[in-house]
Design a protein around this motif. Structure first.
Motif, PDB file in Angstrom:
ATOM      1  N   GLY A  88       0.822  -1.206   0.000  1.00  0.00           N
ATOM      2  CA  GLY A  88       0.000   0.000   0.000  1.00  0.00           C
ATOM      3  C   GLY A  88       0.853   1.252   0.000  1.00  0.00           C
ATOM      4  O   GLY A  88       0.561   2.224  -0.714  1.00  0.00           O
ATOM      5  N   LEU A  91       2.106   1.747  -3.454  1.00  0.00           N
ATOM      6  CA  LEU A  91       1.075   2.319  -4.325  1.00  0.00           C
ATOM      7  C   LEU A  91       0.873   3.811  -4.062  1.00  0.00           C
ATOM      8  O   LEU A  91       0.691   4.590  -5.003  1.00  0.00           O
ATOM      9  CB  LEU A  91      -0.248   1.572  -4.157  1.00  0.00           C
ATOM     10  CG  LEU A  91      -0.311   0.187  -4.788  1.00  0.00           C
ATOM     11  CD1 LEU A  91      -1.631  -0.497  -4.452  1.00  0.00           C
ATOM     12  CD2 LEU A  91      -0.118   0.261  -6.288  1.00  0.00           C
ATOM     13  N   THR A  95       1.587   6.672  -6.777  1.00  0.00           N
ATOM     14  CA  THR A  95       0.526   7.635  -7.066  1.00  0.00           C
ATOM     15  C   THR A  95       1.032   9.062  -6.905  1.00  0.00           C
ATOM     16  O   THR A  95       0.819   9.919  -7.772  1.00  0.00           O
ATOM     17  CB  THR A  95      -0.682   7.392  -6.138  1.00  0.00           C
ATOM     18  OG1 THR A  95      -1.163   6.067  -6.352  1.00  0.00           O
ATOM     19  CG2 THR A  95      -1.796   8.394  -6.410  1.00  0.00           C
ATOM     20  N   VAL A 111      -2.729   1.718 -11.100  1.00  0.00           N
ATOM     21  CA  VAL A 111      -2.885   1.797  -9.647  1.00  0.00           C
ATOM     22  C   VAL A 111      -4.197   1.182  -9.174  1.00  0.00           C
ATOM     23  O   VAL A 111      -4.211   0.372  -8.243  1.00  0.00           O
ATOM     24  CB  VAL A 111      -2.775   3.270  -9.170  1.00  0.00           C
ATOM     25  CG1 VAL A 111      -3.052   3.388  -7.687  1.00  0.00           C
ATOM     26  CG2 VAL A 111      -1.388   3.823  -9.497  1.00  0.00           C
ATOM     27  N   LEU A 115      -4.846  -1.580  -6.267  1.00  0.00           N
ATOM     28  CA  LEU A 115      -5.425  -1.065  -5.033  1.00  0.00           C
ATOM     29  C   LEU A 115      -6.700  -1.817  -4.662  1.00  0.00           C
ATOM     30  O   LEU A 115      -6.915  -2.146  -3.493  1.00  0.00           O
ATOM     31  CB  LEU A 115      -5.699   0.434  -5.157  1.00  0.00           C
ATOM     32  CG  LEU A 115      -6.288   1.114  -3.924  1.00  0.00           C
ATOM     33  CD1 LEU A 115      -5.333   1.012  -2.743  1.00  0.00           C
ATOM     34  CD2 LEU A 115      -6.607   2.570  -4.236  1.00  0.00           C
TER      35      LEU A 115
END
Length: 144
Positions: A88, A91, A95, A111, A115
């Motif tokens: 996480g 990610l 992002t 993404v 996610l």
């Protein structure tokens, strides 16, 4: 099929796909591209931003290893929650980076699918993940 079996199968498929996505990316970045090559390709283009170059090297160099190890852990279902948190963070980092350079980046291609899988595996109670190493170790010696 009972609900607990459906959850178990849904989790194992989601874990396998998510684990493979990250583990294979990590394998490629560590053993084919090299962590330094990963930094040069994906992180050094951000040296013209407010981010210090040393931070680009630290984060860019560590991400391939995090993807490799955490992806493998998710794949086998061992220390799954910690691995999901690590992925996480990856990610969120990706992002942030994409938005820094391209504020209208197309997240639906990269993404969002990762996610969604990550959130699904993270939000379902861990007791439902009956095909994981975590479950097997927790329930060792217990009758089902």
């Amino acid at each position: 099929m009972q609900d607990n079996q459906r959850y178990a199968w849904a989790l194992v498929f989601a874990r396998f796909v998510l684990g493979l996505i990250f583990c294979m990316a990590g394998l490629h970045k560590v053993f084919v591209q090299s962590p330094a090559g990963h930094v040069r390709q994906w992180f050094l283009p951000y040296q013209d931003t407010f981010l210090p170059v040393w931070s680009l090297w630290v984060v860019g160099y560590s991400i391939p290893f995090i993807e490799l190890v955490a992806g493998a852990l998710v794949l086998i279902g061992w220390h799954t929650r910690a691995a999901l948190v690590a992925l996480g963070v990856v990610l969120v980092t990706v992002t942030f980076g994409h938005l820094l350079k391209e504020p209208l980046y197309a997240f639906h291609e990269h993404v969002i699918p990762r996610l969604v899988l990550l959130l699904f595996v993270l939000i379902v109670p861990r007791e439902a993940d009956r095909f994981s190493l975590d479950y097997m170790l927790r329930n060792r010696g217990k009758a089902d």
